[in-house]
Design an enzyme around this catalytic site. Sequence first.
Site, PDB file in Angstrom:
ATOM      1  N   HIS A  64       5.498  -3.767  -2.009  1.00 26.44           N
ATOM      2  CA  HIS A  64       5.322  -2.821  -3.117  1.00 26.44           C
ATOM      3  C   HIS A  64       4.785  -1.516  -2.529  1.00 26.44           C
ATOM      4  O   HIS A  64       4.078  -1.529  -1.526  1.00 26.44           O
ATOM      5  CB  HIS A  64       4.308  -3.444  -4.076  1.00 26.44           C
ATOM      6  CG  HIS A  64       4.130  -2.732  -5.379  1.00 26.44           C
ATOM      7  ND1 HIS A  64       3.389  -1.585  -5.499  1.00 26.44           N
ATOM      8  CD2 HIS A  64       4.582  -3.026  -6.628  1.00 26.44           C
ATOM      9  CE1 HIS A  64       3.395  -1.206  -6.771  1.00 26.44           C
ATOM     10  NE2 HIS A  64       4.116  -2.057  -7.476  1.00 26.44           N
ATOM     11  N   ASP A  72      -1.512  -9.136  -0.360  1.00 25.36           N
ATOM     12  CA  ASP A  72      -1.349  -8.523  -1.678  1.00 25.36           C
ATOM     13  C   ASP A  72      -1.004  -9.670  -2.631  1.00 25.36           C
ATOM     14  O   ASP A  72       0.105 -10.194  -2.611  1.00 25.36           O
ATOM     15  CB  ASP A  72      -0.232  -7.475  -1.615  1.00 25.36           C
ATOM     16  CG  ASP A  72       0.121  -6.930  -2.997  1.00 25.36           C
ATOM     17  OD1 ASP A  72      -0.496  -7.379  -3.999  1.00 25.36           O
ATOM     18  OD2 ASP A  72       1.005  -6.068  -3.074  1.00 25.36           O
ATOM     19  N   GLN A  74       1.210 -10.479  -7.473  1.00 22.11           N
ATOM     20  CA  GLN A  74       2.146 -11.389  -8.151  1.00 22.11           C
ATOM     21  C   GLN A  74       1.779 -12.846  -7.913  1.00 22.11           C
ATOM     22  O   GLN A  74       1.986 -13.702  -8.766  1.00 22.11           O
ATOM     23  CB  GLN A  74       3.580 -11.147  -7.644  1.00 22.11           C
ATOM     24  CG  GLN A  74       4.115  -9.756  -7.876  1.00 22.11           C
ATOM     25  CD  GLN A  74       4.289  -9.444  -9.346  1.00 22.11           C
ATOM     26  OE1 GLN A  74       4.554 -10.321 -10.170  1.00 22.11           O
ATOM     27  NE2 GLN A  74       4.136  -8.181  -9.705  1.00 22.11           N
ATOM     28  N   LYS A 103      -2.352  -8.944 -14.520  1.00 21.09           N
ATOM     29  CA  LYS A 103      -1.200  -9.812 -14.316  1.00 21.09           C
ATOM     30  C   LYS A 103      -1.598 -11.290 -14.421  1.00 21.09           C
ATOM     31  O   LYS A 103      -0.801 -12.188 -14.194  1.00 21.09           O
ATOM     32  CB  LYS A 103      -0.567  -9.533 -12.955  1.00 21.09           C
ATOM     33  CG  LYS A 103       0.039  -8.124 -12.847  1.00 21.09           C
ATOM     34  CD  LYS A 103       0.853  -7.969 -11.590  1.00 21.09           C
ATOM     35  CE  LYS A 103       0.991  -6.545 -11.123  1.00 21.09           C
ATOM     36  NZ  LYS A 103       1.971  -5.746 -11.841  1.00 21.09           N
ATOM     37  N   CYS A 146       8.881  -0.116  -7.810  1.00 22.92           N
ATOM     38  CA  CYS A 146       7.952   0.354  -6.760  1.00 22.92           C
ATOM     39  C   CYS A 146       8.252  -0.276  -5.406  1.00 22.92           C
ATOM     40  O   CYS A 146       7.336  -0.564  -4.637  1.00 22.92           O
ATOM     41  CB  CYS A 146       6.492   0.119  -7.142  1.00 22.92           C
ATOM     42  SG  CYS A 146       6.016   0.922  -8.651  1.00 22.92           S
TER      43      CYS A 146
END
Lengths: 141, 411
Positions: free
Chosen positions: B123, B201, B204, B227, B367
């Site tokens: 991303h 990261d 998600q 999220k 993104c």
Amino acid sequence: MDLYAENILDHYHHPRGTGTLRSPAVRHREENVSCGDELTIDLTIAGGKIKQIAWRGTGCAISQASMSMLSEELAGMTVEKAEQLDQKNMIELLHVPVGARRMKCALLSLHTLKNALRTYAGRPVQDWNATMRNVKNSSRD
Amino acid sequence: MMTDIKGVRRQFPILEERIDGHPLIYLDNAATTQKPSCVLETLRTFYSEQNANINRSMHALAEAATNAYENARTIVAGFIACDDPRNVIFTRNATESINIIARSWAASTLKSGDVIALTTMEHHSNIVPWLQLKESHGIRLEWIPVNEEGEIDLRMLKKILQTGRVKLVSMSGLSNVLGCMTPLEQCMSLAHEHGARISIDGAQLLAHKDVNVSALNADFLAFSGHKLYGPTGIGVLYGKTELLEQMTPFLGGGDMIRSVTQDSFTCAELPRKFEAGTPAIADAIALGEALLWLQTLDLNDVHRYTQSLIVHAHHALLKIPGLTLFGPENPSKRYGCASFEIEGVHPHDLTDILGREGICLRAGHHCTQPLHKILRVPATTRLSVGIYNTKQEIDVCIAAIGRAVDRLRKQ
């Protein structure tokens, strides 16, 4: 009325004025990086008037139909008048309600035209903020 | 499926909304998830009954607010199996967390010529902070190739690591476009064998997999609350103690200091060193509530259920003529989302038309412009699932895609 009205889809499926000019007075390309829509305009200009216009591009139905409809308006128009075209004229031309999220799609043709004419006049291209200035969203359909 | 999905759905008031008379079908969960009533109620209760600033005043409300905020930190720590809540820094979102790693840890630790390795499916929030560091500090970036199915080229990762220049590997745990999980354990041990740190990261990942930072031995983990069924405006940076200790504060201001004179200051201890200014108190507390709520369900069962949804979508999408599905060909390797392109149909037109029927999907490059360059498409349409979605909703969405394609495609 629906954004995807019959006249929009008709222009999208059967775009008017597409092609290239052999020796254009100006050729200019613009794109919406975020969605990949892109348009290139060729113009010939004589006596302060747009004589011929040809364009090609790829992208969403709104960006392509908008360019198709604008190209029909431009032939024979004075450069002075073309320079004064604004968002309001474009929305009237499209004749459908355009919400905030699709405004850049609807105005890519205008943005490309404005910068083609600025390039022709030897002026620096304008950014999206200038093209979008005073944009008021039409109400949601 | 053990979890009662009808019961889960009843806890999300937004699912009662109608869009132009159509029931809301929300399949944009990779962008943000909806919030259960208990999270909304926590926000309301905090502001209507407990609102005060934390770590400052001596009155009763301030004490309650401080305790609730710190309790949320403990809940977050428990959620990622981190032993010490002081290793949990509250930020605004995963993006801010990654920026802290770049601006604070990397900027003060790395030297010109040192290498940071990234995968090509990252991303922008895990690319741009490193590009900024490249400009300001002469850090070099090495790209770990990813194929169209989202598989990381581990041989290339090893080769890049063997140069001995890599100080940090920063990678997503779950691609927000391809829906593939990164083999984190393998990457972790490879990076550590070669003396590199690794930052995950998890924006998600955390909605679709249990993450245990201690077992993983992760150096950093970044994620967002919104999220994970929590509010926007609250995110998390987890870091190992020795790294957080050596880092300079990212922002200066109130709450992050021990003492200030006219000439100098000394930092507060962890975690306050990184939480300058009044934080998003209510949002942190509500994130804690969201995670507690998730834990009342069987998380492994929830993950199995959301995966069964995306597998269902995978098979159904492939039946649409002219559709190219990106990411794992093997549906059992797919988690969270399915991104696709349909010949002759622009994603913005498709999602605009679906949106008018109450069906929410995302269109664009999500993104991830470098990844879309590799996929050779400017934009894709993405369907992403959450805990409250059903196979029936996906079927309604697929049927609507079929109708929209008929309308948009040139005859």
